[in-house]
Design a protein around this motif. Structure first.
Motif, short mmCIF file in Angstrom:
data_model
loop_
_atom_site.label_atom_id
_atom_site.label_comp_id
_atom_site.label_asym_id
_atom_site.label_seq_id
_atom_site.Cartn_x
_atom_site.Cartn_y
_atom_site.Cartn_z
N TYR A 212 0.75 -1.28 -0.16
CA TYR A 212 0.18 -0.01 -0.08
C TYR A 212 0.88 1.31 0.00
CZ TYR A 212 -3.47 3.53 1.48
OH TYR A 212 -4.10 4.60 1.57
N HIS A 213 2.01 1.30 0.99
CA HIS A 213 2.64 2.38 1.12
C HIS A 213 3.70 2.61 0.03
CE1 HIS A 213 1.08 3.63 4.82
NE2 HIS A 213 1.21 2.53 5.25
N TYR A 214 4.18 1.58 -0.57
CA TYR A 214 5.04 1.73 -1.80
C TYR A 214 4.39 2.17 -2.96
CZ TYR A 214 7.67 -0.27 -5.94
OH TYR A 214 8.44 -0.08 -6.94
N ALA A 215 2.90 1.80 -3.34
CA ALA A 215 2.15 2.25 -4.22
C ALA A 215 1.66 3.72 -4.07
CB ALA A 215 0.90 1.25 -4.26
N GLU A 216 1.61 3.98 -2.82
CA GLU A 216 1.23 5.27 -2.62
C GLU A 216 2.42 6.29 -3.13
OE1 GLU A 216 -0.85 8.84 -1.25
OE2 GLU A 216 -1.76 6.76 -1.74
N LYS A 217 3.54 5.77 -2.69
CA LYS A 217 5.03 6.71 -2.97
C LYS A 217 5.17 6.63 -4.65
CE LYS A 217 7.27 6.34 1.46
NZ LYS A 217 8.62 5.81 2.01
N MET A 218 4.69 5.51 -5.14
CA MET A 218 4.90 5.62 -6.78
C MET A 218 4.00 6.08 -7.57
SD MET A 218 7.61 3.71 -7.93
CE MET A 218 7.12 2.59 -9.23
N SER A 219 2.74 6.22 -7.15
CA SER A 219 1.53 6.86 -8.22
C SER A 219 1.61 8.17 -8.08
CB SER A 219 0.30 6.17 -7.48
OG SER A 219 0.52 4.63 -7.39
N PRO A 220 1.70 8.65 -9.23
CA PRO A 220 1.51 10.28 -9.22
C PRO A 220 0.45 10.77 -8.86
CG PRO A 220 1.90 9.32 -11.50
CD PRO A 220 1.99 8.37 -10.51
N MET A 246 -13.45 -6.24 -23.07
CA MET A 246 -12.53 -7.19 -23.27
C MET A 246 -11.05 -6.60 -22.44
SD MET A 246 -13.36 -8.72 -26.81
CE MET A 246 -12.09 -9.89 -27.04
N GLN A 247 -11.20 -5.53 -21.68
CA GLN A 247 -10.02 -4.74 -21.31
C GLN A 247 -9.73 -5.12 -19.82
OE1 GLN A 247 -8.33 -2.80 -23.40
NE2 GLN A 247 -9.74 -3.70 -24.77
N ASN A 248 -8.53 -5.00 -19.57
CA ASN A 248 -7.94 -4.84 -18.11
C ASN A 248 -7.67 -3.42 -17.87
OD1 ASN A 248 -7.43 -5.69 -15.41
ND2 ASN A 248 -5.27 -5.33 -16.15
N LEU A 249 -8.47 -2.81 -17.16
CA LEU A 249 -8.22 -1.11 -17.03
C LEU A 249 -7.43 -0.94 -15.60
CD1 LEU A 249 -11.81 -0.44 -18.41
CD2 LEU A 249 -9.92 0.00 -19.41
N PHE A 250 -6.59 -0.31 -15.79
CA PHE A 250 -5.74 0.01 -14.68
C PHE A 250 -6.35 1.18 -13.79
CE2 PHE A 250 -2.61 -2.51 -16.88
CZ PHE A 250 -2.23 -3.45 -15.81
N HIS A 251 -6.81 1.03 -12.65
CA HIS A 251 -7.34 2.19 -12.02
C HIS A 251 -6.34 2.30 -10.71
CE1 HIS A 251 -10.49 4.14 -9.04
NE2 HIS A 251 -10.40 4.90 -10.12
N ASP A 252 -5.36 2.68 -10.86
CA ASP A 252 -4.44 2.75 -9.79
C ASP A 252 -3.35 4.21 -9.71
OD1 ASP A 252 -2.78 2.95 -12.06
OD2 ASP A 252 -1.92 0.80 -11.73
N GLY A 253 -3.91 5.14 -10.08
CA GLY A 253 -3.23 6.42 -9.67
C GLY A 253 -1.87 6.67 -10.68
N GLY A 254 -1.87 5.90 -11.60
CA GLY A 254 -0.63 6.08 -12.63
C GLY A 254 0.47 4.84 -12.12
N PHE A 255 0.12 4.16 -10.95
CA PHE A 255 1.08 3.12 -10.78
C PHE A 255 1.73 2.18 -11.81
CE2 PHE A 255 2.45 -0.99 -8.97
CZ PHE A 255 3.31 -0.52 -8.01
#
Length: 270
Positions: A212-220, A246-255
């Protein structure tokens, strides 16, 4: 603020456990946007969670169903269409469980009976929902089905264990069934690869706080929370995304598209 994106639409939300659940937030948002819904979860999860509180707030019926059981799914879909007054316009699959994760069994010492259970609950259940809906003609034209995934389907996150394989299969099922359902009835099938989210289920994964904290620091944009995910799912249920399938859509703040961030570099160099 509501935009009435789902006015008049009917759907099933699988997997709401408590107010931390993404499915819980999706249910609230869908109703806020005008939808009528049915809530479903496995009988044991219904006993453990607070779904009746959600049902009251959403004016929704709760129908227990083991998503690994075709018989349960047939009853759920048939009853839902009866209660809601017609075929379904959207479905959220927010179902995942790994006995190996729960029992803290290392990936390199996998119990294969547990592994099969992980696949059945977390991925094959998605196929079973879609196939049962197909056979019952339970989805309306241009309906939208969304399954929740995670980037461990593409990249290795050691603590995620055999759930990584389950999510990879989930995403493949979305592509395969999305092709067939699109040709047959313009039904859309997608997965949403969500940021690590502070849910009851997520917190059971070894090393989750680190993820969680790694992704928070990585995501713009920072991690996407459960309410953010609910808004995104509602957009996918709506008519605004009629040609997305038919998509995998990344909803991750840019991570997913960030190689490294200054915050992570500074943490390493400190």
């Amino acid at each position: 603020m509501a935009y009435h994106l789902l006015k008049g639409k009917r759907g099933i939300i699988f997997g709401a456990l408590d107010e931390k659940s993404i499915a819980w937030k999706v249910a609230e948002k869908a109703v806020e946007e005008g939808a009528s819904i049915v809530l479903s979860n496995a009988p044991i999860a219904l006993r453990m969670g607070k779904i009746n509180e959600l049902a009251k707030a959403c004016n929704a019926e709760v129908i227990p169903a083991d998503a690994t059981s075709v018989e349960d799914l047939e009853k759920l879909l048939s009853k839902s269409m009866e209660l809601l007054g017609g075929p379904l316009d959207f479905v959220l699959h927010s179902i995942g469980m790994s006995p190996n994760v729960r029992k803290k069994i290392p990936y390199t010492d996998t119990n294969y009976d547990n592994f099969q259970k992980t696949i059945d609950v977390s991925a094959l259940s998605f196929h079973k929902v879609l196939q049962t809906a197909w056979k019952l003609d339970a989805l309306s034209e241009w309906a939208s089905v969304v399954g929740l995934s995670y980037i461990a389907a593409q990249r290795t996150f050691p603590g995620y264990n055999d759930m990584a394989e389950a999510k990879a299969l989930l995403e493949s099922i979305a592509r395969s069934f999305g092709f067939h359902y699109g040709n047959r009835k313009k039904v859309r099938v997608n997965t949403v690869s969500q940021s690590p989210t502070l849910t009851t289920a997520g917190s059971g994964v070894e090393g989750f706080n680190g993820f969680y904290h790694y992704a928070e620091k990585m995501s713009p944009l920072g991690n996407a929370g459960a309410e953010d995910c609910a808004a995104f799912c509602v957009a996918l249920f709506s008519d605004l995304t009629r040609k997305v399938t038919m998509q995998n859509l990344f909803h991750d703040g840019g991570f997913s598209n960030t190689g490294v961030s200054q915050a992570v570099i500074e943490g390493v160099e400190a």
